[in-house]
Structure formats: C-alpha cells, structure tokens
Design a protein around this motif. Structure first.
Motif, PDB file in Angstrom:
ATOM      1  N   GLU A 170      37.284  34.525   8.221  1.00  0.00           N
ATOM      2  CA  GLU A 170      37.056  33.697   9.402  1.00  0.00           C
ATOM      3  C   GLU A 170      35.649  33.868   9.968  1.00  0.00           C
ATOM      4  OE1 GLU A 170      40.141  35.528   9.195  1.00  0.00           O
ATOM      5  OE2 GLU A 170      40.807  33.646   8.287  1.00  0.00           O
ATOM      6  N   SER A 171      34.849  34.674   9.309  1.00  0.00           N
ATOM      7  CA  SER A 171      33.502  34.937   9.818  1.00  0.00           C
ATOM      8  C   SER A 171      32.473  34.702   8.717  1.00  0.00           C
ATOM      9  CB  SER A 171      33.391  36.378  10.324  1.00  0.00           C
ATOM     10  OG  SER A 171      33.304  37.278   9.232  1.00  0.00           O
ATOM     11  N   GLU A 172      31.222  34.834   9.095  1.00  0.00           N
ATOM     12  CA  GLU A 172      30.131  34.750   8.117  1.00  0.00           C
ATOM     13  C   GLU A 172      29.346  36.050   8.073  1.00  0.00           C
ATOM     14  OE1 GLU A 172      27.760  31.357   9.075  1.00  0.00           O
ATOM     15  OE2 GLU A 172      29.367  29.912   8.644  1.00  0.00           O
ATOM     16  N   ARG A 173      29.923  37.084   8.595  1.00  0.00           N
ATOM     17  CA  ARG A 173      29.249  38.374   8.661  1.00  0.00           C
ATOM     18  C   ARG A 173      29.119  39.013   7.286  1.00  0.00           C
ATOM     19  NH1 ARG A 173      32.132  42.256  12.637  1.00  0.00           N
ATOM     20  NH2 ARG A 173      30.335  43.511  11.994  1.00  0.00           N
ATOM     21  N   ARG A 174      28.160  39.917   7.186  1.00  0.00           N
ATOM     22  CA  ARG A 174      28.001  40.730   5.983  1.00  0.00           C
ATOM     23  C   ARG A 174      28.387  42.172   6.310  1.00  0.00           C
ATOM     24  NH1 ARG A 174      25.722  38.677   1.550  1.00  0.00           N
ATOM     25  NH2 ARG A 174      24.983  36.526   1.699  1.00  0.00           N
ATOM     26  N   TYR A 175      28.830  42.903   5.287  1.00  0.00           N
ATOM     27  CA  TYR A 175      29.416  44.220   5.519  1.00  0.00           C
ATOM     28  C   TYR A 175      28.851  45.263   4.550  1.00  0.00           C
ATOM     29  CZ  TYR A 175      32.904  41.258   7.801  1.00  0.00           C
ATOM     30  OH  TYR A 175      33.530  40.322   8.595  1.00  0.00           O
ATOM     31  N   PRO A 176      28.731  46.510   5.014  1.00  0.00           N
ATOM     32  CA  PRO A 176      28.416  47.604   4.081  1.00  0.00           C
ATOM     33  C   PRO A 176      29.577  47.816   3.125  1.00  0.00           C
ATOM     34  CG  PRO A 176      28.903  48.457   6.271  1.00  0.00           C
ATOM     35  CD  PRO A 176      28.890  46.965   6.395  1.00  0.00           C
TER      36      PRO A 176
END
Length: 255
Positions: free
Chosen positions: A28-34
């Motif tokens: 539901e997001s466009e975030r990037r993650y470690p």
C-alpha cells in the motif's frame, strides 16, 4: 506477509527455498526498506515450518514492533553434512572431530554460498522488491553465525550490519581469526555477537562455546567501532532461546 519461491544456488548447482518477509503496508506504500538476510530460513518465521517446531518468530516481532524491514530467509541444506559444508568457508576435520569424534573432512562451500548471496541473490531481491540497496544486513546462529562473520569480512561494503548469534567459531577457529585479523572492517556499522552459558551441540560443551567466542570478540572489537558481545547466563543452543533475544538484537542493529 511472507512470500516463498525457489532459487538455484548457481555455484553449487542446488535448488533452495527462499522466504521473504515484507512489512504489512508494503503493497500500500511506495517506501523503500533496508534488508536483512538470514540463514536457516525455514526456522526464522513460523513454528510449523521450523526444523525443531520452534522458530525465531521474526515476522511476528516485526509486525508487533513496527520496525520497517524486509527479511530474506534462505533455507539451509538439510542433506547429510550439507549445512556444515555450506556454512563453513574452509574444509576441515576439526568440526567433525569436535562434534562427532570423526576424522571426516567437511566444509569448504561457504565462499561459494556467500558469493551467490552477494552477487546473485541480493541483486535479484533489489530488483524485485523496493529495497534500500546500500542498507543490507546479515544474521545467523551457530554455523550461521560463522558464515555471517565470513560474509562481513569478504563483503564489508555490502553487509554492513551483522548479528552472529551463538556462533560455532570452533568449526574454523584458526581460519576465521586469521581472516578477521587481516580484514578491513571499517565499513561495518554494527556487529552484534553473543553466546549462552548453557550451549551444547553434540560433543561441544558450553565452556568450548564461550571460549571460542571470547577469542573472536577482541579481534572484531579492534576492527568495528560499534561491536557488542553478550554472554547470556543459562541460554541454550536453541531457537526458543534465540527468539527471546530477537528484540534486543534488532534494536541494536536497526535503532
């Protein structure tokens, strides 16, 4: 949410299951993650799939804590001495002697295994998922701790945060100490290691485990600015004990 798929560890020509945990809001997001890579992937998420019916409960912890992290679990080789072979970078009869009172030479596939993760699996994961490509960690227990330490030495610019838990350094004690001593680990941001006082594996005693880890810690401490070593009273060599330490380990690595 956990997604599962098969890969081929090309240097060893072996198929393996990979399990990828993504945060609840990932789709539901466009975030990037470690990203955190973990060995013994079948043991890290659910009790049902774990070898000894007890897992680390990583997904449950991440959902409850709200820590935004992708975790990639790579199943181990369960055939014969396969796990020892893949998680040991050097061929040796020391491990078999200590564990099984055998002169059999085992190990030596660890370099190919880690090279596959660094050069093939990681680029594939970075392409398939919304990762922060330069924020990559690795963790493992027992032999998984040994191979994670090796990965830090060989690819410090990639695996910048390491958790080496209840590590079986005794398996390649001389070799891993020599490698740490000659490695530039200045790129490592955090290194967590621990050992329990009640750890036993076959013929490996708690005293052997503690002494083995105590020998490695000063070498790492001299190379890594943020390096932590805990000796945990009463802790055994088992997933149920490692599960108890998950919150503190993850907080140290990712806070």
């Amino acid at each position: 949410m956990i997604e599962t798929f098969k890969v081929t560890i090309t240097p060893l020509n072996r198929q393996r299951t990979v399990r990828v945990f993504v945060p609840k809001d990932y789709h539901e997001s466009e975030r990037r993650y470690p990203v955190l890579y973990m060995h013994d992937g079948q043991n890290i998420f659910t009790d049902k799939e774990a070898n000894y019916s007890a897992s680390w409960g990583i997904g449950e912890y991440l959902d409850e804590s709200g820590l935004d992290l992708i975790v990639v679990g790579i199943d181990c080789n369960v055939f014969g001495y396969g796990r020892y072979n893949e998680y040991s970078p050097w061929k040796s009869n020391t491990g078999a002697k200590v564990l099984f009172n055998s002169d059999k030479i085992i190990g030596g596939e660890g370099d190919a295994y880690i090279r596959y993760i660094a050069e093939e699996l990681k680029p594939s994961i970075d392409q398939k998922y919304r990762t922060i490509a330069d924020e990559t960690a690795m963790a493992g227990s027992s032999m998984g701790g040994l191979i994670s330490t090796y990965a830090a030495c060989m690819y410090p610019q990639i695996f910048k945060k390491i958790a080496s838990i209840s590590s079986a350094y005794y398996f390649n004690q001389k070799e891993i100490e020599e490698l740490i001593a000659k490695s530039d680990l200045s790129a490592i941001e955090r290194f967590y290691m621990d050992i329990g006082t009640n750890e036993v594996s076959a013929r490996v005693t708690p005293e052997m485990y503690v002494a083995s880890n105590e020998a490695v810690y000063p070498l790492l401490k001299g190379k890594v600015k943020n390096c932590r070593f805990d000796i945990i009273e009463g802790a055994a060599h088992h997933e149920k004990d490692w599960r108890k330490r998950v919150p503190e380990i993850f907080e140290y690595l990712f806070s």
